[in-house]
Structure formats: C-alpha cells, structure tokens
Design a protein around this motif. Structure first.
Motif, mmCIF file in Angstrom:
data_model
loop_
_atom_site.group_PDB
_atom_site.id
_atom_site.type_symbol
_atom_site.label_atom_id
_atom_site.label_comp_id
_atom_site.label_asym_id
_atom_site.label_seq_id
_atom_site.Cartn_x
_atom_site.Cartn_y
_atom_site.Cartn_z
ATOM 1 N N SER A 272 0.831 -1.208 0.000
ATOM 2 C CA SER A 272 0.000 0.000 0.000
ATOM 3 C C SER A 272 0.861 1.252 0.000
ATOM 4 O O SER A 272 0.564 2.234 -0.695
ATOM 5 C CB SER A 272 -0.927 0.003 1.221
ATOM 6 N N TYR A 273 1.945 1.230 0.763
ATOM 7 C CA TYR A 273 2.842 2.392 0.805
ATOM 8 C C TYR A 273 3.515 2.591 -0.557
ATOM 9 O O TYR A 273 3.658 3.724 -1.031
ATOM 10 C CB TYR A 273 3.909 2.210 1.884
ATOM 11 N N LEU A 274 3.927 1.491 -1.157
ATOM 12 C CA LEU A 274 4.596 1.574 -2.457
ATOM 13 C C LEU A 274 3.636 2.089 -3.530
ATOM 14 O O LEU A 274 3.990 2.938 -4.351
ATOM 15 C CB LEU A 274 5.129 0.187 -2.841
ATOM 16 N N GLY A 275 2.417 1.569 -3.512
ATOM 17 C CA GLY A 275 1.420 2.031 -4.471
ATOM 18 C C GLY A 275 1.082 3.495 -4.276
ATOM 19 O O GLY A 275 0.932 4.251 -5.245
ATOM 20 N N TYR A 276 0.966 3.914 -3.018
ATOM 21 C CA TYR A 276 0.677 5.321 -2.729
ATOM 22 C C TYR A 276 1.811 6.209 -3.225
ATOM 23 O O TYR A 276 1.572 7.276 -3.807
ATOM 24 C CB TYR A 276 0.474 5.500 -1.231
ATOM 25 N N LEU A 277 3.047 5.780 -3.000
ATOM 26 C CA LEU A 277 4.200 6.554 -3.446
ATOM 27 C C LEU A 277 4.183 6.727 -4.960
ATOM 28 O O LEU A 277 4.368 7.843 -5.478
ATOM 29 C CB LEU A 277 5.489 5.868 -3.012
ATOM 30 N N ALA A 278 3.951 5.630 -5.683
ATOM 31 C CA ALA A 278 3.946 5.694 -7.145
ATOM 32 C C ALA A 278 2.822 6.578 -7.659
ATOM 33 O O ALA A 278 3.026 7.429 -8.538
ATOM 34 C CB ALA A 278 3.830 4.287 -7.718
ATOM 35 N N SER A 279 1.622 6.395 -7.109
ATOM 36 C CA SER A 279 0.463 7.115 -7.633
ATOM 37 C C SER A 279 0.432 8.569 -7.181
ATOM 38 O O SER A 279 0.038 9.453 -7.953
ATOM 39 C CB SER A 279 -0.821 6.401 -7.206
ATOM 40 N N PHE A 280 0.847 8.837 -5.933
ATOM 41 C CA PHE A 280 0.904 10.227 -5.494
ATOM 42 C C PHE A 280 1.923 11.002 -6.335
ATOM 43 O O PHE A 280 1.679 12.147 -6.725
ATOM 44 C CB PHE A 280 1.276 10.317 -4.018
ATOM 45 N N GLY A 281 3.066 10.361 -6.601
ATOM 46 C CA GLY A 281 4.053 11.012 -7.457
ATOM 47 C C GLY A 281 3.509 11.302 -8.837
ATOM 48 O O GLY A 281 3.733 12.379 -9.402
ATOM 49 N N TYR A 282 2.743 10.361 -9.373
ATOM 50 C CA TYR A 282 2.180 10.530 -10.713
ATOM 51 C C TYR A 282 1.165 11.670 -10.734
ATOM 52 O O TYR A 282 1.201 12.553 -11.609
ATOM 53 C CB TYR A 282 1.537 9.221 -11.155
ATOM 54 N N VAL A 283 0.227 11.670 -9.774
ATOM 55 C CA VAL A 283 -0.778 12.728 -9.725
ATOM 56 C C VAL A 283 -0.122 14.082 -9.481
ATOM 57 O O VAL A 283 -0.535 15.109 -10.046
ATOM 58 C CB VAL A 283 -1.843 12.428 -8.654
ATOM 59 N N SER A 284 0.912 14.108 -8.667
ATOM 60 C CA SER A 284 1.607 15.365 -8.373
ATOM 61 C C SER A 284 2.231 15.966 -9.623
ATOM 62 O O SER A 284 2.116 17.173 -9.878
ATOM 63 C CB SER A 284 2.684 15.142 -7.308
ATOM 64 N N VAL A 285 2.887 15.137 -10.419
ATOM 65 C CA VAL A 285 3.507 15.692 -11.629
ATOM 66 C C VAL A 285 2.454 16.010 -12.687
ATOM 67 O O VAL A 285 2.669 16.889 -13.526
ATOM 68 C CB VAL A 285 4.594 14.758 -12.198
ATOM 69 N N ILE A 286 1.315 15.315 -12.647
ATOM 70 C CA ILE A 286 0.220 15.697 -13.539
ATOM 71 C C ILE A 286 -0.245 17.110 -13.193
ATOM 72 O O ILE A 286 -0.449 17.949 -14.078
ATOM 73 C CB ILE A 286 -0.946 14.698 -13.433
ATOM 74 N N TRP A 287 -0.416 17.367 -11.894
ATOM 75 C CA TRP A 287 -0.803 18.724 -11.481
ATOM 76 C C TRP A 287 0.243 19.739 -11.921
ATOM 77 O O TRP A 287 -0.097 20.819 -12.431
ATOM 78 C CB TRP A 287 -0.971 18.780 -9.965
ATOM 79 N N LEU A 288 1.533 19.407 -11.730
ATOM 80 C CA LEU A 288 2.596 20.332 -12.093
ATOM 81 C C LEU A 288 2.617 20.579 -13.600
ATOM 82 O O LEU A 288 2.710 21.724 -14.057
ATOM 83 C CB LEU A 288 3.944 19.777 -11.622
ATOM 84 N N ASN A 289 2.520 19.506 -14.388
ATOM 85 C CA ASN A 289 2.499 19.662 -15.844
ATOM 86 C C ASN A 289 1.237 20.385 -16.307
ATOM 87 O O ASN A 289 1.270 21.155 -17.270
ATOM 88 C CB ASN A 289 2.602 18.294 -16.510
#
Length: 223
Positions: free
Chosen positions: A56-73
């Motif tokens: 769960s922690y690994l999945g959260y890390l991957a997906s939070f990072g993805y959503v974060s860079v989507i917001w940034l882009n």
C-alpha cells in the motif's frame, strides 16, 4: 453569424477549467490516501501489521508522485494556454477522468502484492495499472494534439517547441508504462512497480518541457 464569430463565441478563458481541474486533482490525491488505513491486528501486533502493508505504501508513493507531476504539468500547460475551446475542454476532461481512476488500480496492485508479490494476480494487477497510466499519457497526447491543431489557443509568447516536446514526453510515457506492464507480466511484478515509482521523476524533471532553461516570463511565474 460568420463561422469565425461562431468559433470565437465558443471559446472561453481558462479560469473555470483550471479551478475545476485543481479540485478534481485534489480529490484524486485524497482517494489515494484513503487506501492507507489502520490494519487489523492483535494486541502487540501493530508493528508487524504495519510492515505487512508495504504494498500500500509503495502504491501510494507511485500514484501520489504521478498525480503530483500531472498537477505540475497541468499548471505549466495553462501558463501557456490563452483560451479554451470545446476540443481542449474534452481533452482536459479525459485527462481528469484517467487521473481520478488511478486510485482503483493502485488498490488492486497493493492487494495483489500483499497476497503474493510474484503471483498471477500481481501480474494482472500491474498490467491493469500500466494500462491506465498509459491511457493517462495518451490523454496528454490528445491535449497537445488539440493545441497543435489550434495554435491560436496558446499565448503569443508560448515556446514554439512546447507542443512538440509535450507530445514526445507523452508518447514516451505511454510506451514506458506499456513496457513496464509487460515487464511485470513476463518477468516480475515488483520490477514493474519500480518503474511506476521512477517514471514520475522523469515528468517532474521535464515539467517545463524539454527545452533548455526556464522560459516562464517573470509576470507568469507568480500566477
């Protein structure tokens, strides 16, 4: 009413699209956080139960990072977009649709890895995640394609290479996530998860495009 006038009338500024998008992306991050919960455990077994939730922690890390860079882009894109038309609204909604859906394969991957990190269910789970992540990249392709067809939607001082570089980054991401899915199915699911965690770093580092040096105007940097 002339065709030009009708086309202009159908356009709008970006304020409502940006506000709506920020709200949807905030919800997407919240949905990811809901996957982190106090695990059931016996007295004295909390530490072990927390460690057992590592997928769960690994999945959260991957997906939070993805959503974060989507917001940034997304923010970097709208620094350059002047007005919206129907096609750009549709591409933006497609991007938000795939982003919010990311919480589903994240939970599926976490559950499958917790049960058996090398099992067939884990292989299917990483393929599901890779497929949705690739679809999200392709929604960016649609976004940039609309800007390429309607360059008048961009601000006059937008970099001439911005759309082309955005397309390249989006196609690269779609191919990378697809390859990660194959890697997880054919070799080991955890290898795919490692790629899922690493890819957002690429998007973060290239959030202002692939050109050299920042091209955001001083007045726009505080937007």
């Amino acid at each position: 009413m002339s065709r030009t006038r009708r086309r202009g009338f159908s356009r709008s500024d970006t304020s409502r699209a940006e506000a709506f998008s920020d709200g949807v992306l905030a919800i997407a991050v919240t949905l990811l956080a809901l996957g982190l919960a106090d695990p059931p455990h016996r007295p004295g077994g909390l530490g072990h139960a927390l460690l057992a939730q590592w997928p769960s922690y690994l999945g959260y890390l991957a997906s939070f990072g993805y959503v974060s860079v989507i917001w940034l882009n997304h923010r970097q894109a709208f620094v350059r977009v002047r007005v919206m038309d129907r096609g750009l609204h549709a591409a933006n909604l497609l991007l938000l649709f795939t982003t919010v859906a990311l919480s589903f394969p994240t939970a599926v991957v976490a559950d499958a890895l917790r049960a058996d990190p090398a099992g067939s269910d884990a292989r299917v789970a990483v393929a599901l995640y890779a497929g949705l992540a690739a679809a999200m990249c392709l929604s960016w392709v649609a976004f940039y394609d609309q800007l390429a067809r309607r360059p008048e939607l961009l601000k006059p001082d937008a970099e001439p290479t911005y759309v082309r570089h955005g397309r390249l980054r989006s196609w690269a991401g779609a191919l990378a996530y697809g390859a990660a899915g194959l890697l997880g199915v054919l070799v080991a699911p955890l290898w795919a998860v490692a790629v899922f965690v690493a890819l957002p770093v690429f998007y973060f580092l290239t959030s202002e495009g692939l050109h050299e040096g920042p091209d955001i105007r001083p007045g726009e940097a505080t937007r």
